[in-house]
Design a protein around this motif. Structure first.
Motif, PDB file in Angstrom:
ATOM      1  N   UNK A 100       0.821  -1.209   0.000  1.00  0.00           N
ATOM      2  CA  UNK A 100       0.000   0.000   0.000  1.00  0.00           C
ATOM      3  C   UNK A 100       0.862   1.270   0.000  1.00  0.00           C
ATOM      4  N   UNK A 101       2.038   1.196   0.569  1.00  0.00           N
ATOM      5  CA  UNK A 101       2.909   2.375   0.534  1.00  0.00           C
ATOM      6  C   UNK A 101       3.339   2.690  -0.892  1.00  0.00           C
ATOM      7  N   UNK A 102       3.490   1.672  -1.725  1.00  0.00           N
ATOM      8  CA  UNK A 102       3.795   1.928  -3.134  1.00  0.00           C
ATOM      9  C   UNK A 102       2.603   2.561  -3.849  1.00  0.00           C
ATOM     10  N   UNK A 103       1.390   2.140  -3.489  1.00  0.00           N
ATOM     11  CA  UNK A 103       0.190   2.759  -4.057  1.00  0.00           C
ATOM     12  C   UNK A 103       0.117   4.231  -3.667  1.00  0.00           C
ATOM     13  N   UNK A 104       0.344   4.494  -2.392  1.00  0.00           N
ATOM     14  CA  UNK A 104       0.330   5.872  -1.889  1.00  0.00           C
ATOM     15  C   UNK A 104       1.308   6.739  -2.668  1.00  0.00           C
ATOM     16  N   UNK A 105       2.507   6.235  -2.887  1.00  0.00           N
ATOM     17  CA  UNK A 105       3.533   6.986  -3.615  1.00  0.00           C
ATOM     18  C   UNK A 105       3.160   7.165  -5.080  1.00  0.00           C
ATOM     19  N   UNK A 106       2.564   6.128  -5.682  1.00  0.00           N
ATOM     20  CA  UNK A 106       2.150   6.224  -7.081  1.00  0.00           C
ATOM     21  C   UNK A 106       1.076   7.297  -7.265  1.00  0.00           C
ATOM     22  N   UNK A 107       0.220   7.451  -6.255  1.00  0.00           N
ATOM     23  CA  UNK A 107      -0.837   8.460  -6.315  1.00  0.00           C
ATOM     24  C   UNK A 107      -0.345   9.836  -5.877  1.00  0.00           C
ATOM     25  N   UNK A 108       0.880   9.902  -5.354  1.00  0.00           N
ATOM     26  CA  UNK A 108       1.401  11.179  -4.888  1.00  0.00           C
ATOM     27  C   UNK A 108       0.674  11.701  -3.669  1.00  0.00           C
ATOM     28  N   UNK A 109       0.268  10.799  -2.782  1.00  0.00           N
ATOM     29  CA  UNK A 109      -0.489  11.205  -1.605  1.00  0.00           C
ATOM     30  C   UNK A 109       0.285  10.894  -0.333  1.00  0.00           C
ATOM     31  N   UNK A 110      -0.205  11.436   0.776  1.00  0.00           N
ATOM     32  CA  UNK A 110       0.521  11.355   2.042  1.00  0.00           C
ATOM     33  C   UNK A 110       0.138  10.158   2.885  1.00  0.00           C
ATOM     34  N   UNK A 111      -1.054   9.592   2.643  1.00  0.00           N
ATOM     35  CA  UNK A 111      -1.546   8.477   3.463  1.00  0.00           C
ATOM     36  C   UNK A 111      -2.237   7.460   2.566  1.00  0.00           C
ATOM     37  N   UNK A 112      -2.311   6.231   3.068  1.00  0.00           N
ATOM     38  CA  UNK A 112      -3.079   5.221   2.351  1.00  0.00           C
ATOM     39  C   UNK A 112      -4.173   4.680   3.241  1.00  0.00           C
ATOM     40  N   UNK A 113      -5.185   4.155   2.584  1.00  0.00           N
ATOM     41  CA  UNK A 113      -6.283   3.538   3.306  1.00  0.00           C
ATOM     42  C   UNK A 113      -6.587   2.176   2.733  1.00  0.00           C
TER      43      UNK A 113
END
Length: 228
Positions: A100-113
């Motif tokens: 999920x941290x890779x998803x967060x980074x791919x979206x350019x966001x600060x948190x994941x859910x």
């Protein structure tokens, strides 16, 4: 660690609606759930030593296989080796977080859910990995859950069985609220989200220590909503 957000409770309680609302926030990425803990956590005892690089790599490969064949394929290029290198702890929970941290980074966001409501069974493991994790315990009238479940791939059961599952998972969620406290667990009613969307979403943002964004109420305009 980015203080992840987990939507927990019972399927067919409006979790995808809440996922879209959160995903519309400029700082939060919430993809379709792979339900990793539901499928892989029960297999951990049979795998042997997950500290063994080969054993853990096999777990990661199976997780990535699920990602590839999922009913809602993720549009992200995931680095397998990064999951293997960065997962902490070395188990399904650690692999989930690294993914999920890779998803967060791919979206350019600060948190994941994570929208997998089955995480209600794994709240302690989630908070052990991320002490700042937040859980949104989503509650819907069980009669509506039972009616909706008749059309779900997760619960094609008699309403009595759905009601029994609802009670079990709600009791687990309420126990998590009592155990972890209101700092970590917010009880949110689906009906409130429908009847008073702005007030409910503002309260949710306060709980998450995030600024309310009007785009959250316009989630239906986003690309993700149109393909869900």
């Amino acid at each position: 660690m980015s203080d992840p957000i987990y939507i927990i409770g019972t399927e067919r309680s409006g979790s995808n609606l809440l996922r879209l609302v959160l995903n519309a926030h400029s700082r939060i990425a919430v993809p379709h759930p792979l339900h990793l803990m539901r499928y892989f956590a029960p297999t951990e005892p049979a795998r042997g030593d997950l500290g063994d690089p080969a054993v853990f790599a096999q777990l990661v490969d199976q997780i990535l296989w699920l990602k590839r064949v999922h009913i809602h394929p993720w549009p992200y290029a995931i680095d397998r080796q990064r999951i293997i290198d960065e997962a902490q702890p070395r188990d399904a929970m650690g692999a989930l977080g690294a993914l999920y941290e890779q998803v967060q980074q791919a979206e350019g966001k600060a948190r994941w859910g994570c929208k997998s409501t089955f995480m209600v069974h794994y709240a302690d493991r989630a908070i052990a990995r991320d002490p700042g994790a937040r859980f949104v315990l989503l509650v819907r009238d069980p009669r509506d859950v039972a009616a909706s479940s008749r059309r779900s791939v997760f619960s094609p059961y008699h309403p009595w069985l759905t009601a029994r599952l609802w009670r079990e998972q709600q009791e687990i969620g309420l126990a998590a609220l009592e155990r972890l406290g209101e700092e970590h667990v917010l009880l949110l009613r689906y009906e409130d989200l429908l009847d008073e969307p702005e007030a409910t979403v503002r309260g949710l943002c306060t709980f998450l220590d995030e600024t309310f964004e009007p785009a959250m109420l316009r989630f239906h305009e986003g690309r993700d909503a149109k393909t869900s």
